[in-house]
Design an enzyme around this catalytic site. Structure first.
Site, PDB file in Angstrom:
ATOM      1  N   HIS A   1      19.971 -36.061 -11.759  1.00 12.17           N
ATOM      2  CA  HIS A   1      19.320 -36.125 -10.113  1.00 12.17           C
ATOM      3  C   HIS A   1      17.519 -36.002 -10.578  1.00 12.17           C
ATOM      4  CE1 HIS A   1      22.837 -37.220  -8.738  1.00 12.17           C
ATOM      5  NE2 HIS A   1      24.422 -35.528  -8.999  1.00 12.17           N
TER       6      HIS A   1
ATOM      7  N   ASN B   1      -0.821   1.222   6.212  1.00 12.97           N
ATOM      8  CA  ASN B   1      -0.182   0.059   5.821  1.00 12.97           C
ATOM      9  C   ASN B   1      -0.028  -0.580   6.867  1.00 12.97           C
ATOM     10  OD1 ASN B   1      -0.565   1.503   3.410  1.00 12.97           O
ATOM     11  ND2 ASN B   1       2.111   2.315   3.757  1.00 12.97           N
ATOM     12  N   GLY B   2      -0.249  -1.709   6.698  1.00 15.13           N
ATOM     13  CA  GLY B   2       0.131  -3.075   7.967  1.00 15.13           C
ATOM     14  C   GLY B   2      -1.154  -3.882   7.648  1.00 15.13           C
TER      15      GLY B   2
ATOM     16  N   TRP C   1      -3.914  -2.550  -1.021  1.00 22.24           N
ATOM     17  CA  TRP C   1      -3.558  -3.944  -1.375  1.00 22.24           C
ATOM     18  C   TRP C   1      -3.279  -4.492  -0.841  1.00 22.24           C
ATOM     19  CZ3 TRP C   1      -0.277  -6.058  -5.861  1.00 22.24           C
ATOM     20  CH2 TRP C   1      -0.241  -7.096  -5.799  1.00 22.24           C
TER      21      TRP C   1
ATOM     22  N   CYS D   1       0.498  -1.143  -0.012  1.00 22.56           N
ATOM     23  CA  CYS D   1       0.182  -0.193  -0.135  1.00 22.56           C
ATOM     24  C   CYS D   1       0.929   1.221  -0.621  1.00 22.56           C
ATOM     25  CB  CYS D   1      -0.780   0.101   1.455  1.00 22.56           C
ATOM     26  SG  CYS D   1      -1.606  -1.630   1.796  1.00 22.56           S
TER      27      CYS D   1
ATOM     28  N   LYS E   1       5.792  -4.281  -5.064  1.00 20.06           N
ATOM     29  CA  LYS E   1       6.914  -3.517  -4.993  1.00 20.06           C
ATOM     30  C   LYS E   1       8.248  -3.480  -3.655  1.00 20.06           C
ATOM     31  CE  LYS E   1      11.335  -1.779  -6.884  1.00 20.06           C
ATOM     32  NZ  LYS E   1      12.104  -2.787  -7.492  1.00 20.06           N
TER      33      LYS E   1
ATOM     34  N   LYS F   1      13.030 -13.675 -13.166  1.00 20.21           N
ATOM     35  CA  LYS F   1      12.571 -11.937 -14.047  1.00 20.21           C
ATOM     36  C   LYS F   1      10.991 -13.297 -14.860  1.00 20.21           C
ATOM     37  CE  LYS F   1      13.431  -9.884 -12.383  1.00 20.21           C
ATOM     38  NZ  LYS F   1      14.601  -9.910 -10.828  1.00 20.21           N
TER      39      LYS F   1
ATOM     40  N   GLU G   1      18.299 -16.252 -10.714  1.00 17.10           N
ATOM     41  CA  GLU G   1      17.926 -14.812 -11.303  1.00 17.10           C
ATOM     42  C   GLU G   1      16.498 -14.924 -12.580  1.00 17.10           C
ATOM     43  OE1 GLU G   1      16.660 -12.312  -9.509  1.00 17.10           O
ATOM     44  OE2 GLU G   1      16.447 -10.672 -10.930  1.00 17.10           O
TER      45      GLU G   1
ATOM     46  N   GLU H   1       8.110 -14.381 -13.189  1.00 17.96           N
ATOM     47  CA  GLU H   1       7.153 -12.990 -12.354  1.00 17.96           C
ATOM     48  C   GLU H   1       6.537 -12.375 -13.385  1.00 17.96           C
ATOM     49  OE1 GLU H   1       9.503 -10.703  -9.763  1.00 17.96           O
ATOM     50  OE2 GLU H   1      10.829 -10.611 -10.973  1.00 17.96           O
TER      51      GLU H   1
ATOM     52  N   ARG I   1       4.377   0.230  -6.775  1.00 12.55           N
ATOM     53  CA  ARG I   1       3.762  -0.598  -5.841  1.00 12.55           C
ATOM     54  C   ARG I   1       3.406  -1.349  -5.421  1.00 12.55           C
ATOM     55  NH1 ARG I   1       6.249   1.224  -0.329  1.00 12.55           N
ATOM     56  NH2 ARG I   1       4.889   0.189   0.621  1.00 12.55           N
TER      57      ARG I   1
HETATM   58  C1  F6R Z   1      12.173 -10.184  -8.156  1.00 14.14           C
HETATM   59  C2  F6R Z   1      11.891  -9.111  -7.081  1.00 14.14           C
HETATM   60  C3  F6R Z   1      11.863  -9.695  -5.355  1.00 14.14           C
HETATM   61  C4  F6R Z   1      12.657  -9.143  -4.157  1.00 14.14           C
HETATM   62  C5  F6R Z   1      12.522  -9.447  -3.327  1.00 14.14           C
HETATM   63  C6  F6R Z   1      12.958  -8.577  -2.069  1.00 14.14           C
HETATM   64  O1  F6R Z   1      12.315  -9.217  -9.235  1.00 14.14           O
HETATM   65  O2  F6R Z   1      12.386  -7.631  -7.140  1.00 14.14           O
HETATM   66  O3  F6R Z   1      12.192 -10.537  -5.584  1.00 14.14           O
HETATM   67  O4  F6R Z   1      13.825  -9.071  -4.572  1.00 14.14           O
HETATM   68  O5  F6R Z   1      10.663  -9.252  -2.843  1.00 14.14           O
HETATM   69  O6  F6R Z   1      13.010  -6.695  -2.243  1.00 14.14           O
HETATM   70  P1  F6R Z   1      13.817  -6.714  -1.628  1.00 14.14           P
HETATM   71  O7  F6R Z   1      15.275  -5.997  -1.663  1.00 14.14           O
HETATM   72  O8  F6R Z   1      12.907  -4.827  -1.539  1.00 14.14           O
HETATM   73  O9  F6R Z   1      13.957  -6.710   0.283  1.00 14.14           O
END
Ligand code: F6R
Length: 613
Positions: free
Chosen positions: A509, A100-101, A74, A2, A608, A490, A486, A493, A27
């Site tokens: 395995h 928020n929370g 959110w 949020c 985010k 990417k 990674e 997601e 976000r």
């Molecule tokens: C993927 C992504 C997430 C963050 C994870 C940690 O693209 O961005 O996997 O890496 O949520 O977030 P931070 O870095 O903000 O602690």
């Protein structure tokens, strides 16, 4: 998660709040709303869906006032519809709150309030907050004290902002725990409140960040910060250097694409001021280390989530190879409950672009409680992970808007390399020649990333070829194994294509059973010490009818004979190769998602900054 924006001043609050909320769209949210105080009355507009719905609503039924609060929600409790969107009004219509929370004990509170006759108008946990404020106010507390008493009733972590027509010259904001930040932007005859800096940067660069268990009473001309008992706390405003223009999309279709292309600059900035190429030295003064304190470290535990954890996995190899200190990588959500073996000779190093990830912060607290030294690598200036650490390496990448992390992944890769060199130097683990040559290797990294970016068309062509696949396997070994993880993250997601990553040696395995024509394999086979092993893996995949896309070093004729699908990368010293091999994988995921017409910057179900557990 949020987003919160608040304004108090001489100007019309509505456009300022709407604009601020727009800056927080990245976000992730599913409904939005705002409340303004107009001639003694609180007026509210809310709607489900994106901000353009709320904007249309405000255009059709305008509201104006010089004080107001807004929110992008959110959903956690109750559907993402109009009645559950924030702000939430109390029963008298005189108090309004955004939050928020998660109120962990909201069911009990709701039952208690209902038993006292309170009627609820939403399914949210947040509504309990405004009813409690109203109740304490009715029993004689002023707004500030009513908020304090309310917060004492709530379990969980919260950022809340409250406004009331009974005290129409102020907004009260509070933070308890790590449910996202609360920042107060300081203006002339006006002040701003937000959960995140981008919301207010176009108005001011001076800001105060609330710590946990602090609150602020914000009027037009004054910001008074106190603890939860009302005792004044002295705070020092910070000057923020971020350029708000950097938060604009510019010529790119998506923020993610823009951010991928910003990496030449972000990596240059990462090195700036920290590397003396003439002397072959790294300077990380922010950690305050000397040879003695560096030698006292017996173990480093890197803790992080998601993409940041993948950076940590590369960091383990870098620090162990260069500084010869044992490193563990711990997923923060596990580490916080693992009763880990940590003592005063352990460093817990958290990596987080947002600096507000609840699991990562809890992992840091776990490390602290067991006596560890805390370091962090963080992007968001002023965030909690930056503030609570004993030393913080600040990522020099500016705001990252796309939910999928790109430039905030490659920057910590270099930060970790610098850290490894710094530690190796201080502990005498590397001799002068090696140190000098490892430092020189850094010089070409931004340019090599630039070369990869110039090859975007070739990546887009391969993305077109594979865009309809439903599954993919990503394989890597050694220092490029985390990059396979990674790359797969990417892809999944933002494109919602199922992608799994494995250390290539694990294929035999079990996972090799998956390989057939419908399962393309992305094989990371640059010129590194694991190259031969990767070639044999590629051959095995091809033998089973799988399509292989290889990440290979320019001029590699052997791979060119094996597969037509190659993402070429320039030759790079192997310890730095993850920074380079990541780039085509970011572009590949981006182009597939973009070709599929998906919301690249705000993928479904993701946010985010993950400020809940
Ligand atoms: C993927 C992504 C997430 C963050 C994870 C940690 O693209 O961005 O996997 O890496 O949520 O977030 P931070 O870095 O903000 O602690």
């Amino acid at each position: 998660m949020c987003g919160i924006v608040g304004y108090i001043g001489e100007r019309d609050a509505t456009p300022i709040i709407l604009n601020g909320l727009k800056r927080l769209e990245y976000r992730g949210y599913d409904s939005a709303g705002l409340a303004v105080l107009n001639e003694g009355n609180i007026e509210i507009r809310r709607d489900a869906g994106k901000l353009n719905h709320l904007e249309a609503l405000v255009r059709n039924t305008p509201i104006h006032g010089q004080i107001g609060i807004g929110h992008t929600r959110w959903a956690t409790h109750g559907e993402p519809n109009e009645r559950n969107a924030h702000p939430h009004l109390g029963s008298t219509g005189e108090f309004v709150v955004v939050h928020n929370g998660i109120v962990e004990n909201y069911l009990t509170l709701r039952e208690e309030l209902s038993a006292e006759g309170t009627r609820f108008n939403s399914d949210t946990d947040t509504e309990t907050i405004v009813h409690l404020v109203e109740k304490f106010y009715a029993s004689g507390a002023n707004l500030e004290a009513a908020v304090q008493q309310t917060l004492k009733q709530l379990k969980g972590a919260h950022g809340i902002v409250v406004m009331s027509s009974r005290e129409p010259d102020k907004i009260v904001a509070a933070r308890v725990g790590n449910a996202g930040g609360v920042v107060i932007g300081l203006g002339e005859g006006e002040n701003f409140i937000a959960s995140d800096l981008p919301a207010i940067l176009e108005h001011t660069r001076r800001a105060v960040f609330l710590e946990s268990h602090q609150m602020a009473v914000v009027t037009r001309d004054e910001v008074r910060v106190t603890d939860m008992s009302g005792w004044a706390v002295e705070v020092k405003p910070q000057n923020i250097a971020w350029d708000p223009v950097a938060a604009e999309k510019g010529v790119y279709r998506h923020f993610m694409q823009k951010e991928i292309h910003e990496q030449v600059r972000s990596l240059t900035d990462t090195l700036a001021g920290r590397v003396d190429f003439d002397e072959g030295r790294v300077m990380l003064h922010e950690l305050g280390l000397d040879p003695q304190s560096a030698r006292e470290i017996r173990k480093i535990i890197i803790t992080a989530c998601g993409t940041a954890a993948h950076a940590g996995m590369v960091g383990k190899i870098l620090i162990e190879r260069i500084a010869r200190i044992p490193v563990e990588v711990a997923i923060a959500s596990e580490f916080r409950y693992a009763d880990p073996l940590v003592d005063e000779h352990t460093v817990v190093l958290a990596i987080s672009q947002s600096g507000e990830t609840a699991d990562t912060l809890a992992a840091m607290e776990e490390g602290r409680s067991k006596g560890a030294k805390l370091w962090s690598i963080v992007n968001a200036i002023g965030s909690q992970a930056m503030r609570i650490a004993d030393g913080c390496i600040s990522m020099q990448v500016g705001p990252e808007i796309g939910v999928a992390s790109t430039k905030a992944f490659t920057a910590p890769l270099l930060d970790l390399y610098l850290l490894a060199l710094h530690l190796g130097d201080l502990r005498g683990a590397i001799d002068e020649d090696r140190r000098f040559s490892l430092v020189q290797d850094l010089m070409s990294v931004p340019a090599l990333v630039g070369e990869c970016l110039d090859r975007e068309q070739a990546v887009a062509a391969l993305a077109r070829k594979f865009k309809n696949t439903r599954h993919m396997l990503y394989l890597g070994r050694g220092i490029n194994m985390p990059i396979a993880y990674e790359g797969a993250l990417k892809l999944k997601e933002i494109s919602y294509i199922h992608a799994e990553a494995y250390p290539a040696g694990e294929m035999k395995h079990g996972p090799i059973a998956l390989i057939d024509r419908s399962m393309p394999v992305m094989a990371l086979a640059p010129n590194d010490p694991w190259y031969d092993k990767m070639i044999s893996q590629i051959e095995q995949a091809l033998a089973r009818g799988g399509d292989v896309i290889a990440i290979a070093t320019d001029g590699d004729e052997l791979i060119a004979d094996l597969t037509p699908n190659i993402l070429w990368v320039p030759k790079t010293p192997w310890l730095l190769s993850p920074v380079i091999t990541t780039i085509p994988l970011q572009m590949f995921a981006y182009h597939i998602a973009s070709l599929l017409g998906l919301d690249v910057d705000q993928p479904r179900n993701l946010a985010k900054s993950v400020t809940v557990e």
